[in-house]
Design an enzyme around this catalytic site. Structure first.
Site, mmCIF file in Angstrom:
data_model
loop_
_atom_site.group_PDB
_atom_site.id
_atom_site.type_symbol
_atom_site.label_atom_id
_atom_site.label_comp_id
_atom_site.label_asym_id
_atom_site.label_seq_id
_atom_site.Cartn_x
_atom_site.Cartn_y
_atom_site.Cartn_z
ATOM 1 N N GLY A 164 -4.449 4.377 -2.451
ATOM 2 C CA GLY A 164 -4.033 3.809 -3.734
ATOM 3 C C GLY A 164 -4.568 4.584 -4.927
ATOM 4 O O GLY A 164 -4.699 4.039 -6.018
ATOM 5 N N GLY A 165 -4.878 5.847 -4.717
ATOM 6 C CA GLY A 165 -5.334 6.681 -5.823
ATOM 7 C C GLY A 165 -6.764 6.395 -6.271
ATOM 8 O O GLY A 165 -7.208 6.918 -7.291
ATOM 9 N N GLU A 200 -12.167 19.189 -2.478
ATOM 10 C CA GLU A 200 -11.158 20.232 -2.283
ATOM 11 C C GLU A 200 -10.733 20.816 -3.617
ATOM 12 O O GLU A 200 -11.008 20.260 -4.680
ATOM 13 C CB GLU A 200 -9.980 19.743 -1.429
ATOM 14 N N LYS A 201 -10.077 21.943 -3.532
ATOM 15 C CA LYS A 201 -9.536 22.613 -4.712
ATOM 16 C C LYS A 201 -8.590 21.644 -5.411
ATOM 17 O O LYS A 201 -7.804 20.967 -4.770
ATOM 18 C CB LYS A 201 -8.774 23.862 -4.247
ATOM 19 N N HIS A 208 4.387 16.606 -5.185
ATOM 20 C CA HIS A 208 4.021 15.827 -3.999
ATOM 21 C C HIS A 208 5.284 15.738 -3.134
ATOM 22 O O HIS A 208 6.266 15.128 -3.533
ATOM 23 C CB HIS A 208 3.549 14.431 -4.426
ATOM 24 N N LYS A 237 3.161 6.227 -7.007
ATOM 25 C CA LYS A 237 4.553 6.693 -7.112
ATOM 26 C C LYS A 237 5.415 5.734 -7.941
ATOM 27 O O LYS A 237 5.243 4.520 -7.845
ATOM 28 C CB LYS A 237 5.142 6.842 -5.703
ATOM 29 N N GLU A 275 1.976 13.804 4.084
ATOM 30 C CA GLU A 275 2.066 14.112 2.657
ATOM 31 C C GLU A 275 1.481 15.495 2.394
ATOM 32 O O GLU A 275 0.401 15.830 2.880
ATOM 33 C CB GLU A 275 1.304 13.065 1.839
ATOM 34 N N ARG A 291 2.348 4.511 8.990
ATOM 35 C CA ARG A 291 3.104 3.265 8.816
ATOM 36 C C ARG A 291 4.405 3.569 8.091
ATOM 37 O O ARG A 291 4.606 4.684 7.636
ATOM 38 C CB ARG A 291 2.278 2.306 7.958
ATOM 39 N N ARG A 337 11.146 2.289 -8.348
ATOM 40 C CA ARG A 337 10.310 1.111 -8.055
ATOM 41 C C ARG A 337 10.279 0.270 -9.323
ATOM 42 O O ARG A 337 9.766 0.731 -10.358
ATOM 43 C CB ARG A 337 8.890 1.534 -7.708
#
Ligand code: ADP
Length: 451
Positions: A164-165, A200-201, A208, A237, A275, A291, A337
């Site tokens: 969820g970011g 990570e970088k 995405h 998203k 992803e 899922r 959405r």
């Protein structure tokens, strides 16, 4: 095949699963919290069981209540949908221990992919390209600084258990590292009760792009092409499309094959989404979701594959029944959405719906559990509908989407329909020229203009 499936979710995805079951001649059991007694999927299911009060932790996350409901009603499988318990390996194990099928991959796969550190390791071993970063967990600020030097700034500190970011902080230079590290670690601990972080970088202008995977228990795995989910706000998203305007058929085939082969190597079965971030012609593995995803209908639109139906089929032990060469990509699709939120401030706007009229016509699909007179509760995610439009050309999809958004009537609550109308009218979006930061820049510019 199963005779009765319990749907351990709510809202549009519960209805989506009910519909698939109904078409397969499978009986359904809805479980719901007290505030969801009047939900559409509860009305339509063959049986319904109230599993607790409104807070998700007491109802939709209440493992014992859900499994008891399955035993009580004689359900032979549980479909977890997305969110809630869908990626909870312990729940999947509990379900199976009671002789009930968990509709999803094995608990082992869920556990491995649920931890981004072990997932990244598996990705490397199975041949997926990854983002340069720390080798596993980073435990101290000193180590974080060492990795920052090694990888090169900017870098991102991420929670291994993230979702969820949440639990992600960027450090643009060494002086920002101590704060980024501590903030990410604290957020990880409070949100996921797991403070493992890695580095990570930080890619600056990626898209995405994710690949839909579908496999059975006998080693057959296909990919269903990609979805471009670069339009995001707060790492969430907002609007998705397939195919991605950034890829040509050759690149699509190549990354699809790499993804499907990696899953074969891992022995992955069931649905899954890999992803990637995509920048300068390169793909980098980001994470895997074990899922069904919110945006699965755009893939259904372009491939004609009923993803939820086939997920249920393979979970019951059926063979997939088709091969990669049987999958044909047809046209373009987009999904908006639609959230119960103010379209400018994004403040949640639950409440009673007055008029409710959904658009229709050729190649227009609305997945929603809402209806006139229904009260959107404040306790859950604010998404009230998904509008999915398909067409032969991308431009045709944009025209159709504009028409469909105009037809949509939702009274009594605020929704993000006006936001979608603005996005699809923007020349850069129309050109397909956007990356993961585009929407936030677009929102900031719009705000400035209106001030
Ligand atoms: P979550 O599980 O919380 O959704 P992800 O790892 O899938 O987290 O990342 C969500 C989003 O955060 C990505 O779509 C992207 O926008 C951003 N992001 C994550 N990692 C990076 C990175 N290394 N560089 C740039 N952006 C990133």
């Amino acid at each position: 095949m199963f005779e009765k499936v319990l749907i351990a979710n709510r809202g549009e995805i519960a209805l989506r699963i009910h519909r698939a079951c109904r078409e397969m001649g499978i009986k359904t059991v809805a479980v719901h919290s007290t505030v969801d007694a009047n939900a559409m999927h509860v009305k339509l299911a063959d049986e319904a069981v109230c599993i607790g009060p409104a807070p998700a932790k007491d109802s939709y996350l209440n493992k014992a209540a859900i499994i008891s409901a399955a035993i009580m009603t004689g359900a032979d499988a549980i479909h977890p949908g997305y969110g809630f318990l869908s990626e909870n390996a312990e729940f999947a194990e509990m379900v199976e221990a009671h002789g009930i099928t968990f509709i999803g991959p094995s608990p082992k796969m869920i556990r491995m992919m649920g931890d981004k550190v072990t997932a990244k390791k598996a990705a490397i071993e199975s041949g997926l390209p990854v983002i340069p970063g720390s080798e596993g967990e980073v435990k101290t600020v000193e180590d974080a600084l060492m990795w920052g030097e090694k990888i090169g700034y900017p870098v991102i500190v991420k929670a291994a258990a993230g979702g969820g970011g949440k639990g992600m902080k960027v450090a643009h230079n060494p002086s920002e590292m101590a704060d980024a590290f501590t903030l990410a670690k604290n957020e990880a601990k409070s949100s996921f009760a797991n403070d493992v972080v890695y580095i990570e970088k930080y890619l600056q202008t990626p898209r995405h792009i994710e690949i839909q995977i579908l496999g059975d228990n006998y080693g057959n795995v296909v990919h269903l092409g990609e979805r471009d989910c670069s339009l995001q706000r707060n790492h969430q998203k907002v609007l998705e499309e397939s195919p991605s305007p950034a890829l040509n058929p050759e690149q699509r085939k190549q990354i699809g094959e790499i993804a499907a082969n990696a899953m074969k190597k891992l022995g992955y079965s069931n649905v899954g989404t890999i992803e990637f971030l995509y920048e300068n012609g390169q793909f980098y593995f980001l994470e895997m979701n074990t899922r069904v995803q919110v945006e699965h209908p755009i893939t259904e639109a372009v491939t004609g594959v009923d993803i939820v139906r086939d997920q249920i089929r393979v979970s019951s032990g059926a063979v997939l029944g088709y091969k990669q060469e049987d999958i044909h990509f047809n046209g373009y699709a987009m999904e908006c959405r639609i959230n119960a939120e103010d379209p400018e401030t994004f403040v949640p706007w639950p409440g009673k719906i007055g008029q409710w009229h959904v658009p229709g016509g050729l190649d227009v699909r609305v997945d929603s559990g809402m209806y006139a007179g229904y009260t959107v509760p404040p306790n859950y995610d604010s998404m009230v509908a998904k509008l999915i439009v398909h067409g032969r050309t991308r431009n045709g999809v944009l025209m159709r989407l504009r028409r469909a958004l105009e037809e949509f009537v939702i009274e009594g609550i605020r929704t993000t329909i006006p936001l979608h109308q603005k996005i699809i009218a923007d020349p850069e979006f129309i050109d397909g020229q956007y990356n993961i930061h585009w929407l936030e820049q677009f929102l900031a510019e719009n705000k400035k203009k209106s001030e």
